[in-house]
Write a protein that holds these residues in place. Structure first.
Motif, PDB file in Angstrom:
ATOM      1  N   VAL A 347      17.598 -22.729   1.278  1.00  0.00           N
ATOM      2  CA  VAL A 347      16.612 -21.803   1.825  1.00  0.00           C
ATOM      3  C   VAL A 347      16.688 -20.436   1.153  1.00  0.00           C
ATOM      4  O   VAL A 347      15.796 -19.604   1.369  1.00  0.00           O
ATOM      5  CB  VAL A 347      16.776 -21.643   3.348  1.00  0.00           C
ATOM      6  CG1 VAL A 347      16.747 -22.994   4.044  1.00  0.00           C
ATOM      7  CG2 VAL A 347      18.053 -20.890   3.702  1.00  0.00           C
ATOM      8  N   ARG A 348      17.719 -20.182   0.353  1.00  0.00           N
ATOM      9  CA  ARG A 348      17.852 -18.874  -0.288  1.00  0.00           C
ATOM     10  C   ARG A 348      16.662 -18.556  -1.196  1.00  0.00           C
ATOM     11  O   ARG A 348      16.120 -17.438  -1.132  1.00  0.00           O
ATOM     12  CB  ARG A 348      19.166 -18.809  -1.063  1.00  0.00           C
ATOM     13  CG  ARG A 348      19.449 -17.424  -1.653  1.00  0.00           C
ATOM     14  CD  ARG A 348      20.815 -17.354  -2.320  1.00  0.00           C
ATOM     15  NE  ARG A 348      21.047 -16.048  -2.904  1.00  0.00           N
ATOM     16  CZ  ARG A 348      21.484 -14.995  -2.250  1.00  0.00           C
ATOM     17  NH1 ARG A 348      21.757 -15.094  -0.970  1.00  0.00           N
ATOM     18  NH2 ARG A 348      21.666 -13.831  -2.851  1.00  0.00           N
ATOM     19  N   PRO A 349      16.194 -19.478  -2.054  1.00  0.00           N
ATOM     20  CA  PRO A 349      15.000 -19.171  -2.860  1.00  0.00           C
ATOM     21  C   PRO A 349      13.765 -18.876  -2.007  1.00  0.00           C
ATOM     22  O   PRO A 349      12.936 -18.047  -2.394  1.00  0.00           O
ATOM     23  CB  PRO A 349      14.811 -20.441  -3.702  1.00  0.00           C
ATOM     24  CG  PRO A 349      16.156 -21.073  -3.749  1.00  0.00           C
ATOM     25  CD  PRO A 349      16.786 -20.776  -2.424  1.00  0.00           C
ATOM     26  N   ILE A 350      13.649 -19.538  -0.865  1.00  0.00           N
ATOM     27  CA  ILE A 350      12.508 -19.268   0.022  1.00  0.00           C
ATOM     28  C   ILE A 350      12.561 -17.819   0.499  1.00  0.00           C
ATOM     29  O   ILE A 350      11.538 -17.112   0.527  1.00  0.00           O
ATOM     30  CB  ILE A 350      12.516 -20.237   1.218  1.00  0.00           C
ATOM     31  CG1 ILE A 350      12.390 -21.687   0.740  1.00  0.00           C
ATOM     32  CG2 ILE A 350      11.382 -19.897   2.187  1.00  0.00           C
ATOM     33  CD1 ILE A 350      12.494 -22.706   1.866  1.00  0.00           C
ATOM     34  N   ASN A 351      13.756 -17.355   0.857  1.00  0.00           N
ATOM     35  CA  ASN A 351      13.908 -15.968   1.311  1.00  0.00           C
ATOM     36  C   ASN A 351      13.640 -14.972   0.194  1.00  0.00           C
ATOM     37  O   ASN A 351      12.950 -13.972   0.393  1.00  0.00           O
ATOM     38  CB  ASN A 351      15.312 -15.762   1.869  1.00  0.00           C
ATOM     39  CG  ASN A 351      15.424 -16.135   3.338  1.00  0.00           C
ATOM     40  OD1 ASN A 351      14.526 -15.858   4.118  1.00  0.00           O
ATOM     41  ND2 ASN A 351      16.515 -16.768   3.712  1.00  0.00           N
ATOM     42  N   ILE A 352      14.213 -15.238  -0.979  1.00  0.00           N
ATOM     43  CA  ILE A 352      14.137 -14.265  -2.073  1.00  0.00           C
ATOM     44  C   ILE A 352      12.737 -14.183  -2.671  1.00  0.00           C
ATOM     45  O   ILE A 352      12.232 -13.089  -2.966  1.00  0.00           O
ATOM     46  CB  ILE A 352      15.173 -14.616  -3.158  1.00  0.00           C
ATOM     47  CG1 ILE A 352      16.594 -14.433  -2.606  1.00  0.00           C
ATOM     48  CG2 ILE A 352      14.971 -13.760  -4.403  1.00  0.00           C
ATOM     49  CD1 ILE A 352      17.686 -14.829  -3.576  1.00  0.00           C
ATOM     50  N   TYR A 353      12.086 -15.323  -2.843  1.00  0.00           N
ATOM     51  CA  TYR A 353      10.818 -15.349  -3.574  1.00  0.00           C
ATOM     52  C   TYR A 353       9.579 -15.422  -2.683  1.00  0.00           C
ATOM     53  O   TYR A 353       8.467 -15.245  -3.188  1.00  0.00           O
ATOM     54  CB  TYR A 353      10.807 -16.530  -4.547  1.00  0.00           C
ATOM     55  CG  TYR A 353      11.914 -16.458  -5.568  1.00  0.00           C
ATOM     56  CD1 TYR A 353      11.931 -15.446  -6.527  1.00  0.00           C
ATOM     57  CD2 TYR A 353      12.967 -17.369  -5.557  1.00  0.00           C
ATOM     58  CE1 TYR A 353      12.956 -15.353  -7.460  1.00  0.00           C
ATOM     59  CE2 TYR A 353      14.001 -17.290  -6.488  1.00  0.00           C
ATOM     60  CZ  TYR A 353      13.988 -16.284  -7.430  1.00  0.00           C
ATOM     61  OH  TYR A 353      15.009 -16.201  -8.352  1.00  0.00           O
ATOM     62  N   VAL A 354       9.755 -15.670  -1.390  1.00  0.00           N
ATOM     63  CA  VAL A 354       8.578 -15.768  -0.514  1.00  0.00           C
ATOM     64  C   VAL A 354       8.689 -14.783   0.650  1.00  0.00           C
ATOM     65  O   VAL A 354       7.915 -13.829   0.751  1.00  0.00           O
ATOM     66  CB  VAL A 354       8.388 -17.211   0.029  1.00  0.00           C
ATOM     67  CG1 VAL A 354       7.159 -17.265   0.938  1.00  0.00           C
ATOM     68  CG2 VAL A 354       8.235 -18.196  -1.117  1.00  0.00           C
ATOM     69  N   ILE A 355       9.643 -15.004   1.524  1.00  0.00           N
ATOM     70  CA  ILE A 355       9.695 -14.229   2.767  1.00  0.00           C
ATOM     71  C   ILE A 355       9.987 -12.757   2.509  1.00  0.00           C
ATOM     72  O   ILE A 355       9.316 -11.870   3.057  1.00  0.00           O
ATOM     73  CB  ILE A 355      10.747 -14.840   3.714  1.00  0.00           C
ATOM     74  CG1 ILE A 355      10.283 -16.229   4.160  1.00  0.00           C
ATOM     75  CG2 ILE A 355      10.974 -13.942   4.921  1.00  0.00           C
ATOM     76  CD1 ILE A 355      11.258 -16.953   5.045  1.00  0.00           C
ATOM     77  N   PHE A 449      14.973 -22.208   9.033  1.00  0.00           N
ATOM     78  CA  PHE A 449      16.334 -21.853   8.641  1.00  0.00           C
ATOM     79  C   PHE A 449      16.342 -20.609   7.758  1.00  0.00           C
ATOM     80  O   PHE A 449      17.244 -19.776   7.846  1.00  0.00           O
ATOM     81  CB  PHE A 449      16.994 -23.018   7.912  1.00  0.00           C
ATOM     82  CG  PHE A 449      17.430 -24.131   8.824  1.00  0.00           C
ATOM     83  CD1 PHE A 449      17.639 -23.905  10.164  1.00  0.00           C
ATOM     84  CD2 PHE A 449      17.624 -25.414   8.346  1.00  0.00           C
ATOM     85  CE1 PHE A 449      18.035 -24.915  11.021  1.00  0.00           C
ATOM     86  CE2 PHE A 449      18.021 -26.438   9.184  1.00  0.00           C
ATOM     87  CZ  PHE A 449      18.221 -26.186  10.530  1.00  0.00           C
ATOM     88  N   ALA A 450      15.338 -20.488   6.889  1.00  0.00           N
ATOM     89  CA  ALA A 450      15.245 -19.302   6.043  1.00  0.00           C
ATOM     90  C   ALA A 450      15.059 -18.047   6.895  1.00  0.00           C
ATOM     91  O   ALA A 450      15.705 -17.018   6.657  1.00  0.00           O
ATOM     92  CB  ALA A 450      14.090 -19.457   5.054  1.00  0.00           C
ATOM     93  N   LEU A 451      14.196 -18.128   7.890  1.00  0.00           N
ATOM     94  CA  LEU A 451      13.954 -16.973   8.758  1.00  0.00           C
ATOM     95  C   LEU A 451      15.174 -16.657   9.618  1.00  0.00           C
ATOM     96  O   LEU A 451      15.464 -15.487   9.893  1.00  0.00           O
ATOM     97  CB  LEU A 451      12.736 -17.244   9.639  1.00  0.00           C
ATOM     98  CG  LEU A 451      11.398 -17.244   8.894  1.00  0.00           C
ATOM     99  CD1 LEU A 451      10.301 -17.815   9.768  1.00  0.00           C
ATOM    100  CD2 LEU A 451      11.030 -15.839   8.453  1.00  0.00           C
ATOM    101  N   TYR A 452      15.881 -17.690  10.035  1.00  0.00           N
ATOM    102  CA  TYR A 452      17.105 -17.466  10.812  1.00  0.00           C
ATOM    103  C   TYR A 452      18.095 -16.635   9.991  1.00  0.00           C
ATOM    104  O   TYR A 452      18.687 -15.667  10.503  1.00  0.00           O
ATOM    105  CB  TYR A 452      17.717 -18.806  11.206  1.00  0.00           C
ATOM    106  CG  TYR A 452      19.008 -18.691  11.985  1.00  0.00           C
ATOM    107  CD1 TYR A 452      18.990 -18.515  13.367  1.00  0.00           C
ATOM    108  CD2 TYR A 452      20.239 -18.757  11.346  1.00  0.00           C
ATOM    109  CE1 TYR A 452      20.175 -18.406  14.090  1.00  0.00           C
ATOM    110  CE2 TYR A 452      21.420 -18.641  12.066  1.00  0.00           C
ATOM    111  CZ  TYR A 452      21.381 -18.474  13.424  1.00  0.00           C
ATOM    112  OH  TYR A 452      22.555 -18.355  14.123  1.00  0.00           O
ATOM    113  N   SER A 453      18.292 -16.986   8.729  1.00  0.00           N
ATOM    114  CA  SER A 453      19.195 -16.226   7.864  1.00  0.00           C
ATOM    115  C   SER A 453      18.634 -14.837   7.568  1.00  0.00           C
ATOM    116  O   SER A 453      19.370 -13.843   7.563  1.00  0.00           O
ATOM    117  CB  SER A 453      19.430 -16.991   6.552  1.00  0.00           C
ATOM    118  OG  SER A 453      19.996 -18.249   6.791  1.00  0.00           O
TER     119      SER A 453
END
Length: 608
Positions: A347-355, A449-453
Motif C-alpha cells: 500500500v506504500r505506493p498507493i499512499n505516495i503516488y495517489v493519496i 489499508f493505505a488510508l489506515y497507515s
C-alpha cells in the motif's frame, strides 16, 4: 446494495484482514503488558547494578587521576571539577541548549510544534546522552560525559549557520573537541568529534559510543503512542525496524539509528557509517509515567589513522514529515513515516503516488483538514465507482434470480450437492458471475489499508480541529467515562459511533436485498461487524473515523440512487433471458467442477 453470499464473504474477508492488521499493530504492546512486571523488575535490577558499577568505576578512576594530575584551577582539574555551564543556540526550527559537562546537547525543543499540554515538543532532556570512554593518562579512562568542556564563542557563518566548539585538554596534551553546526531551515545538528592526538585519546583509534534515549509523551493517548513507537535504522544502506523484538545486533555497517515516536524522531547519523553495534529497548508499561520507552544503543566507529583526525556525526531532532525526511535527512529516513510496511508494504505506493498528492492538492487551497478529508473521500469513491457499480449490478442480478434460487432450494431440499450444481447451471445460463459482488469489495482492501497507515502517520493532521474533534491525529472524545471498558476504552468517540451506525445501516440494507437469506449465520453478520468496529475504532485517529463515516454515507446514498434510479430490474431480467436463449459452451474448469460435484452426489446415492 444487493448482497449475495459472495458479497458477504468479501466483506467478511475484508474484516478479517482489517482485524489482522490491527492485531499486528497492537500485539507488541499486549505482549509487553503481559511481561510488564517482569521487565520492570529486571530493568530496575540491571540499572541498579550498572549504576553501582559505574559509581565504583568513577570513584576508582577519579582516585587514579587525581594523584598524578594537575592541581591548578586552570588545569585538568577544571575539566574534572569545574562548574557546568549552559549555552543556547537557536534557529527558526530548533532551540538547542548545550551543557559543557559532556560538551553536547542537553535539551532540544522544536519551536514549531507543541505537545499535548501546549508546551513545546522536547526531544532531548538531561536523561538523554551520548557517551564514550576517553583515555586520560596511562591506563586511566573516563566517560566523556564526566568531563567539563570549555565552550568557545558562537560563530555565525555567511550561509546563516551557527557554530560552537567545546574543548577539553588532557594532562598528556591531547585535545578533544566537539564542534556543532546548526543550519537554518534544518532539523539536523552537525556534530564533528575532533581529536588532536587520537592515538592517545582512543585505544587503537576506536570510538565505542553509547547513546541513551528516553522518549517522552507528546500525544494525549500515551498507550497508543507507545504502540506506534519503534526503533528504525539503516544497515548496509537498507531500511529496517524493530517493534516486537527488544534487541537488534548490527552485523554490517550502520548508517543511522532512530528512536521513532508516532510523529517525531531522534536519529543518530554517522556520515561515514558505524562499523557495528547493537540496540536494546523496551516500551514503558507503567500507567503513571509519560515515558514511552528506554533505549540503549551501542555503536562502534574508527577514527582515521593519524595523530589528528575527526569523525562526522549528525543528530536529527524533528518531525516524521515525509517531505522533510526525503529531502533534508539521511537516505532512507523517509521510510520512518509508516506508509505501509512488511506484508502491507504494497500500500506504500498507493499512499505516495495517489493519496498523498491528492491530499496535498486539496490542502493547498482549503484551510480545513476536515473538509480536505471529505474531498479526499469523494475522490476515492469516484475512483472506485466502477467497482462499486459492478458490485451493485451483481447484487441486482442476484436479486432478480431470487425466485428461481428459492424454487431450486425448495425442489432439492437438503441435497446441497444437487442444489449447488443446479444453481451453478442457472448462473451460467443467464450469464451471472457469482463472485461479481465479492471481487470489487476485495479490490478496495488496499485502499483502506493505505488510508489506515496514512492517517496514523500524517503529522499535518496533528493539532488540527474539526467540528467537535480537537485533534484529527487522535481520537475525538465527547464523554470521558472515568473507568475502562475492556476492548472499548474509557471514552466515547462520536465519529466512531457514527461510523458504526452507518456501517450497521449498510449491512441491514444489504441483507434486506440479499437473494439467499436462509443461512442463519449470515443473519448475524450485520450486527457482528459493527460491534467489532466499535472496539477497534474507538482509539483510532478521528481523521480515519471521519473518513469512514463520510464513506459510509456516500455508500448509503449510492445504494439508494443506483438501486432505485439507475439499475432497471426489468431490463436486467430481459437481458438475462436473452443470454439464457443463447447456446452455451462450458469451460474446462466448469466441466471439471461439474464432474466433481456429480461424483460427490453419486457417492451419496444409496446402492440398489
Amino acid at each position: 446494495m444487493g448482497m449475495d453470499r459472495n458479497t458477504v464473504i468479501g466483506f467478511v474477508l475484508l474484516a478479517i484482514l482489517l482485524f489482522f492488521y490491527m492485531y499486528i499493530s497492537s500485539k507488541n504492546s499486549q505482549e509487553l503488558m503481559r511481561k510488564s512486571r517482569l521487565e520492570q523488575d529486571s530493568i530496575a535490577l540491571v540499572t541498579a547494578k550498572k549504576n553501582a558499577a559505574a559509581a565504583a568505576a568513577s570513584r576508582a578512576t577519579n582516585t587514579a587521576v587525581k594523584q598524578p594530575v594537575i592541581d591548578t584551577a586552570d588545569g585538568f582539574n577544571k575539566a574534572l571539577y569545574g562548574k557546568p555551564q549552559l549555552v543556547t543556540l537557536e534557529t527558526d526550527l530548533l532551540k538547542v541548549v548545550f551543557n559543557t559537562r559532556g560538551g553536547q546537547p542537553e535539551s532540544v525543543e522544536l519551536k514549531k510544534y507543541q505537545s499535548y499540554d501546549s508546551l513545546p515538543v522536547r526531544l532531548a532532556s538531561a536523561a538523554d546522552k551520548v557517551d564514550y570512554p576517553v583515555n586520560i593518562s596511562g591506563n586511566s579512562s573516563m566517560p566523556v560525559t564526566s568531563l567539563n568542556f570549555t565552550p568557545g564563542s558562537v560563530t555565525k557563518n555567511a550561509d546563516g549557520s551557527q557554530q560552537i566548539s567545546f574543548d577539553v585538554t588532557t594532562p598528556g596534551g591531547a585535545v578533544l573537541s566537539h564542534l556543532f553546526t546548526l543550519k537554518e531551515d534544518d532539523y539536523r545538528v552537525d556534530w564533528d568529534i575532533k581529536a588532536n592526538g587520537a592515538d592517545k585519546l582512543f585505544s587503537n583509534n576506536n570510538l565505542n559510543l553509547k547513546w541513551i534515549a528516553r522518549p517522552g509523551k507528546h500525544q494525549k493517548d500515551v498507550e497508543y503512542e507507545r504502540q506506534l513507537s519503534t526503533i528504525c535504522f539503516s544497515e548496509n544502506n537498507e531500511f529496517d525496524y524493530i517493534s516486537s523484538k527488544t534487541e537488534k545486533k548490527f552485523e554490517t555497517k550502520v548508517q543511522w539509528v532512530s528512536v521513532t515516536q508516532q510523529f517525531f524522531n531522534t536519529t543518530l547519523i554517522a556520515k561515514s557509517g558505524f562499523e557495528s553495534g547493537n540496540v536494546v529497548w523496551a516500551r514503558e508499561t507503567s500507567d503513571t509515567t509519560e515515558l514511552l520507552a528506554n533505549v540503549e544503543t551501542n555503536l562502534q566507529a574508527k577514527f582515521p589513522a593519524g595523530a589528528s583526525s575527526s569523525l562526522g556525526l549528525q543528530m536529527y531532532y524533528g518531525p516524521n514529515d515525509y517531505r522533510i525526511l526525503k529531502t533534508k535527512a539521511a537516505p532512507e529516513m523517509d521510510r520512518i513515516v509508516n506508509l505501509g510496511r512488511d506484508i502491507y508494504s504494497f500500500v506504500r505506493p498507493i499512499n505516495i503516488y495517489v493519496i498523498m498528492p491528492v491530499f496535498n492538492f486539496f490542502k493547498s487551497f482549503i484551510g480545513s483538514y476536515g473538509v480536505v478529508i471529505l474531498l479526499l473521500t469523494l475522490f476515492i469513491r469516484l475512483l472506485t465507482s466502477p467497482l462499486v457499480y459492478t458490485s451493485y449490478l451483481s447484487g441486482a442480478k442476484m436479486k432478480v434470480l431470487r425466485p428461481e434460487i428459492d424454487a431450486l432450494k425448495k425442489k432439492h431440499g437438503d441435497d446441497q450437492q444437487t442444489f449447488g450444481m443446479e444453481q451453478m447451471k442457472l448462473f451460467r445460463e443467464v450469464g451471472v458471475n457469482p463472485l461479481g459482488g465479492c471481487i470489487p469489495a476485495l479490490l478496495q482492501i488496499p485502499i483502506f489499508f493505505a488510508l489506515y497507515s496514512f492517517f496514523n502517520s500524517n503529522i499535518a493532521l496533528r493539532g488540527e480541529s474539526f467540528l467537535w474533534a480537537e485533534d484529527l491525529s487522535a481520537y475525538d472524545s465527547i464523554l470521558n467515562l472515568g473507568f475502562n471498558i475492556p476492548f472499548y476504552g474509557s471514552h466515547v468517540s462520536l465519529f466512531t459511533l457514527l461510523a458504526v451506525i452507518t456501517s450497521l445501516l449498510i449491512s441491514l440494507y444489504g441483507m434486506a436485498n440479499a437473494p439467499d437469506q436462509s443461512n442463519p449465520a449470515l443473519k448475524y453478520m450485520p450486527y457482528i461487524f459493527p460491534v467489532l468496529l466499535l472496539g477497534f475504532f474507538n482509539k483510532l485517529p478521528s481523521a480515519l473515523t471521519w473518513y469512514y463515516t463520510v464513506s459510509n454515507v456516500i455508500t448509503l446514498v449510492l445504494q439508494f440512487v443506483i438501486q432505485n434510479y439507475i439499475i432497471n430490474h426489468d431490463k436486467i431480467l430481459a437481458k438475462m433471458e436473452e443470454v439464457r436463449k443463447k447456446p452455451k459452451t462450458k469451460t474446462k474448469w466448469q466441466e471439471k467442477l461439474e464432474q466433481v460435484q456429480q461424483m460427490q452426489r453419486d457417492g451419496k446415492q444409496p446402492k440398489k
